[in-house]
Design a protein around this motif. Structure first.
Motif, PDB file in Angstrom:
ATOM      1  N   ALA A  62       0.718  -1.284   0.118  1.00 18.15           N
ATOM      2  CA  ALA A  62       0.086   0.030   0.013  1.00 18.15           C
ATOM      3  C   ALA A  62       0.747   1.287  -0.252  1.00 18.15           C
ATOM      4  O   ALA A  62       0.379   2.369  -0.523  1.00 18.15           O
ATOM      5  CB  ALA A  62      -0.974  -0.004   1.138  1.00 18.15           C
ATOM      6  N   ILE A  63       2.125   0.957   0.386  1.00 23.91           N
ATOM      7  CA  ILE A  63       2.785   2.341   0.596  1.00 23.91           C
ATOM      8  C   ILE A  63       3.709   2.376  -0.824  1.00 23.91           C
ATOM      9  O   ILE A  63       4.115   3.439  -1.222  1.00 23.91           O
ATOM     10  CB  ILE A  63       4.022   2.212   1.947  1.00 23.91           C
ATOM     11  CG1 ILE A  63       2.872   2.181   3.139  1.00 23.91           C
ATOM     12  CG2 ILE A  63       4.998   3.260   1.971  1.00 23.91           C
ATOM     13  CD1 ILE A  63       3.858   1.804   4.339  1.00 23.91           C
ATOM     14  N   LEU A  64       4.243   1.271  -1.162  1.00 21.27           N
ATOM     15  CA  LEU A  64       5.059   0.999  -2.421  1.00 21.27           C
ATOM     16  C   LEU A  64       4.254   1.501  -3.453  1.00 21.27           C
ATOM     17  O   LEU A  64       4.921   1.995  -4.518  1.00 21.27           O
ATOM     18  CB  LEU A  64       5.651  -0.227  -2.447  1.00 21.27           C
ATOM     19  CG  LEU A  64       6.683  -0.654  -1.337  1.00 21.27           C
ATOM     20  CD1 LEU A  64       7.004  -2.295  -1.535  1.00 21.27           C
ATOM     21  CD2 LEU A  64       7.899  -0.070  -1.356  1.00 21.27           C
ATOM     22  N   ASN A  65       3.017   1.164  -3.690  1.00 20.88           N
ATOM     23  CA  ASN A  65       2.261   1.505  -4.927  1.00 20.88           C
ATOM     24  C   ASN A  65       2.314   3.037  -5.135  1.00 20.88           C
ATOM     25  O   ASN A  65       2.041   3.557  -6.204  1.00 20.88           O
ATOM     26  CB  ASN A  65       0.750   0.959  -4.775  1.00 20.88           C
ATOM     27  CG  ASN A  65       0.747  -0.513  -4.818  1.00 20.88           C
ATOM     28  OD1 ASN A  65       1.642  -1.116  -5.443  1.00 20.88           O
ATOM     29  ND2 ASN A  65      -0.287  -1.096  -4.393  1.00 20.88           N
ATOM     30  N   VAL A  66       2.667   3.815  -4.133  1.00 19.56           N
ATOM     31  CA  VAL A  66       2.678   5.289  -4.235  1.00 19.56           C
ATOM     32  C   VAL A  66       3.982   5.730  -4.355  1.00 19.56           C
ATOM     33  O   VAL A  66       4.283   6.455  -5.240  1.00 19.56           O
ATOM     34  CB  VAL A  66       1.877   5.936  -3.041  1.00 19.56           C
ATOM     35  CG1 VAL A  66       1.982   7.493  -3.221  1.00 19.56           C
ATOM     36  CG2 VAL A  66       0.433   5.721  -3.024  1.00 19.56           C
ATOM     37  N   ILE A  67       4.615   5.410  -3.435  1.00 29.40           N
ATOM     38  CA  ILE A  67       6.262   5.594  -3.358  1.00 29.40           C
ATOM     39  C   ILE A  67       6.899   5.283  -4.915  1.00 29.40           C
ATOM     40  O   ILE A  67       7.749   6.275  -5.458  1.00 29.40           O
ATOM     41  CB  ILE A  67       7.083   4.934  -2.237  1.00 29.40           C
ATOM     42  CG1 ILE A  67       6.637   5.698  -1.177  1.00 29.40           C
ATOM     43  CG2 ILE A  67       8.554   5.306  -2.633  1.00 29.40           C
ATOM     44  CD1 ILE A  67       6.896   6.994  -0.724  1.00 29.40           C
ATOM     45  N   ILE A  68       6.818   4.294  -5.322  1.00 28.33           N
ATOM     46  CA  ILE A  68       7.653   3.677  -6.569  1.00 28.33           C
ATOM     47  C   ILE A  68       7.425   4.407  -7.901  1.00 28.33           C
ATOM     48  O   ILE A  68       8.286   5.062  -8.247  1.00 28.33           O
ATOM     49  CB  ILE A  68       7.513   2.148  -6.950  1.00 28.33           C
ATOM     50  CG1 ILE A  68       7.981   1.456  -5.832  1.00 28.33           C
ATOM     51  CG2 ILE A  68       8.039   1.910  -8.214  1.00 28.33           C
ATOM     52  CD1 ILE A  68       7.731  -0.011  -5.978  1.00 28.33           C
ATOM     53  N   PRO A  69       5.899   5.169  -8.472  1.00 32.68           N
ATOM     54  CA  PRO A  69       5.781   5.822  -9.284  1.00 32.68           C
ATOM     55  C   PRO A  69       6.347   7.133  -8.931  1.00 32.68           C
ATOM     56  O   PRO A  69       6.970   7.827 -10.034  1.00 32.68           O
ATOM     57  CB  PRO A  69       4.195   5.806  -9.635  1.00 32.68           C
ATOM     58  CG  PRO A  69       3.742   4.527  -8.773  1.00 32.68           C
ATOM     59  CD  PRO A  69       4.697   4.370  -7.612  1.00 32.68           C
ATOM     60  N   LEU A  70       6.048   7.751  -7.986  1.00 35.51           N
ATOM     61  CA  LEU A  70       6.701   8.962  -7.484  1.00 35.51           C
ATOM     62  C   LEU A  70       8.087   8.997  -7.692  1.00 35.51           C
ATOM     63  O   LEU A  70       8.965  10.139  -7.950  1.00 35.51           O
ATOM     64  CB  LEU A  70       6.257   9.404  -6.020  1.00 35.51           C
ATOM     65  CG  LEU A  70       4.730   9.677  -6.194  1.00 35.51           C
ATOM     66  CD1 LEU A  70       4.331  10.047  -4.422  1.00 35.51           C
ATOM     67  CD2 LEU A  70       4.170  10.983  -7.114  1.00 35.51           C
ATOM     68  N   LYS A  71       9.013   8.012  -7.005  1.00 33.16           N
ATOM     69  CA  LYS A  71      10.335   8.054  -7.071  1.00 33.16           C
ATOM     70  C   LYS A  71      10.850   7.871  -8.488  1.00 33.16           C
ATOM     71  O   LYS A  71      11.763   8.635  -8.691  1.00 33.16           O
ATOM     72  CB  LYS A  71      10.977   6.725  -6.401  1.00 33.16           C
ATOM     73  CG  LYS A  71      12.291   6.472  -6.072  1.00 33.16           C
ATOM     74  CD  LYS A  71      12.963   7.728  -5.561  1.00 33.16           C
ATOM     75  CE  LYS A  71      14.510   7.413  -4.961  1.00 33.16           C
ATOM     76  NZ  LYS A  71      14.955   8.372  -4.426  1.00 33.16           N
ATOM     77  N   GLY A  72       9.895   6.882  -9.346  1.00 30.94           N
ATOM     78  CA  GLY A  72      10.455   6.826 -10.634  1.00 30.94           C
ATOM     79  C   GLY A  72      10.517   8.251 -11.447  1.00 30.94           C
ATOM     80  O   GLY A  72      11.123   8.465 -12.293  1.00 30.94           O
ATOM     81  N   GLU A  73       9.276   8.993 -11.385  1.00 32.20           N
ATOM     82  CA  GLU A  73       9.175  10.048 -12.065  1.00 32.20           C
ATOM     83  C   GLU A  73      10.288  11.179 -11.715  1.00 32.20           C
ATOM     84  O   GLU A  73      10.658  11.954 -12.534  1.00 32.20           O
ATOM     85  CB  GLU A  73       7.912  10.678 -11.639  1.00 32.20           C
ATOM     86  CG  GLU A  73       7.466  12.123 -12.510  1.00 32.20           C
ATOM     87  CD  GLU A  73       6.124  12.720 -12.012  1.00 32.20           C
ATOM     88  OE1 GLU A  73       5.338  12.771 -13.136  1.00 32.20           O
ATOM     89  OE2 GLU A  73       5.771  12.604 -10.847  1.00 32.20           O
ATOM     90  N   SER A  74      10.600  11.133 -10.190  1.00 31.66           N
ATOM     91  CA  SER A  74      11.582  12.147  -9.755  1.00 31.66           C
ATOM     92  C   SER A  74      12.966  11.644 -10.242  1.00 31.66           C
ATOM     93  O   SER A  74      13.869  12.732 -10.476  1.00 31.66           O
ATOM     94  CB  SER A  74      11.726  11.980  -8.293  1.00 31.66           C
ATOM     95  OG  SER A  74      12.284  10.969  -7.840  1.00 31.66           O
TER      96      SER A  74
END
Length: 395
Positions: A24-36
């Motif tokens: 539930a945490i990784l599903n948000v963090i990974i896309p945001l981290k990838g975009e950054s």
């Protein structure tokens, strides 16, 4: 309490909740981290899709191993590997994320098959849909608070908090898993069925030959593709919507799943019959949900959040209904492996939601991509109708 809400099953539901809390945490963090880091939607989709694509590949084998040896023997090894995967997220980049997603995929194949097959084997037929719904409910509950925590961690810019969260989840899940004991009926190995191993690869043909498995698999594959597109790209799409917030969307969707699965768990068919109206209505709701999300780029946050609620309803009801139906109509001697194939189709759909929809989003827009998802859901409305599918005495 009795049946699906008895204490042995409640312990399994708690373990499920803990296990899926990291995602539930990784599903948000990974896309945001990838975009950054400058990653394209295609790259982000591949990384996110690697998780359930790996799960899909291992599910049939997991179903066979669990049927042969029982679920409890594999649980401790699974949780140890899962803990290693969570630790990888704390000190690696996108390449490490990809490896960690694959490790998680292997673990989830065994974990979810062990619990779901255990529930199916242990509960009376009239309680099966409730048991599957409760398992799915607890797998979805972390999605209520997880996205908010993830967004808070990201906006704070302190990844040490993220590291602490992953370590805490790994330790807590391992501790509960190592100390938990399954009911004897759940943990009983299916000895005497080992000959099924030689026919495991042959069982893949049943995806086409068995009309029940074929219909359920196509419906679940398409619906899961839409769910996967939401999970992967909503954290990025929300920034383009006036007053849109990814955490609120994901919390609303997950909250709807939880409420609907609990409140409506007794309404989900558990009689071995094909309920066309129930399936077609679910696909219609899914289509409207995807179109509402697509239109929110113009219409604003109201449509965005309406789409979240409708998406949650469709997600809450379709999977338990199809899984329960298959538990009745599939041959007893090959049921576990064939249900594993069905669940693998759900995994493949979620994976394709990132892998296939990422390039479409790169070439067009998120709004167009979600419109295509709505069209796919509409195509499944008529596919869900079949008055010929009924319970057959294959047990």
């Amino acid at each position: 309490m009795k049946g699906a809400l008895s204490w042995p099953f409640l312990r399994l539901y708690v373990l499920t909740l803990l296990y899926f809390s990291a995602n539930a945490i990784l599903n948000v963090i990974i896309p945001l981290k990838g975009e950054s880091l400058g990653a394209t939607n295609t790259t982000i989709g591949i990384i996110m899709g690697a998780y359930l694509f790996t799960t899909m590949l291992f599910r049939p084998w997991a179903g066979l191993m669990i049927q042969k040896y029982g679920p409890i023997k594999a649980l401790r090894t699974i949780l140890a590997i899962n803990g290693l995967a969570l630790l990888l997220y704390t000190f690696t980049g996108l390449e490490g994320y990809f490896v960690a997603r694959m490790l998680q995929g292997v673990c989830t194949a065994f974990f979810s098959m062990a619990l779901q097959l255990g529930i199916i084997d242990a509960l009376p037929e009239k309680d099966r849909s409730q048991g599957i719904s409760m398992y799915s409910l607890c797998a979805s509950m972390p999605g209520i608070i997880g996205p908010l925590l993830a967004l808070g961690i990201w906006q704070a810019g302190d990844m040490q908090v993220f590291t602490a969260a992953m370590i805490a989840v790994a330790i807590l899940t391992g501790g509960v898993g190592y100390s938990a004991k399954m009911d004897n009926k759940v943990a009983e190995p299916a000895e005497g069925k080992t000959k099924q191993g030689a026919a495991m690869l042959k069982s893949f043909s049943q995806l086409i030959k068995n009309p029940h498995l074929f219909k359920c698999s196509v419906l679940m594959l398409t619906a899961s593709l839409v769910f996967g597109a939401v999970t992967t790209f909503i954290p990025l799409y929300a920034a383009q919507i006036q007053s849109g917030n990814a955490a609120i969307y994901l919390m609303l969707q997950a909250g709807t799943v939880v409420v609907a699965r609990f409140v409506l768990r007794k309404k989900i068919p558990s009689d071995g019959k094909w309920h066309s109206a129930f399936v077609m209505t679910n696909m219609l709701i899914l289509a409207v949900a995807a179109q509402a999300v697509s239109f929110s780029a113009i219409g604003g946050a109201v449509f965005f959040y309406i789409g979240a609620g409708l998406m949650g309803i469709a997600q809450a009801l379709l999977y338990p209904m199809l899984t329960t139906y298959l538990s009745f109509v599939l041959p007893q001697e090959s049921r576990n492996v064939l249900i594993g194939l069905f669940i693998a189709m759900a995994d493949l759909g979620v994976s394709l939601g990132g892998v296939m929809m990422g390039p479409i989003a790169d070439l067009s827009s998120y709004s167009t991509m979600y419109m295509i998802c709505a069209i796919l859901a509409v195509s499944m409305i008529l596919f869900g109708y079949d008055r010929r599918l009924r319970f057959v005495g294959s047990r």
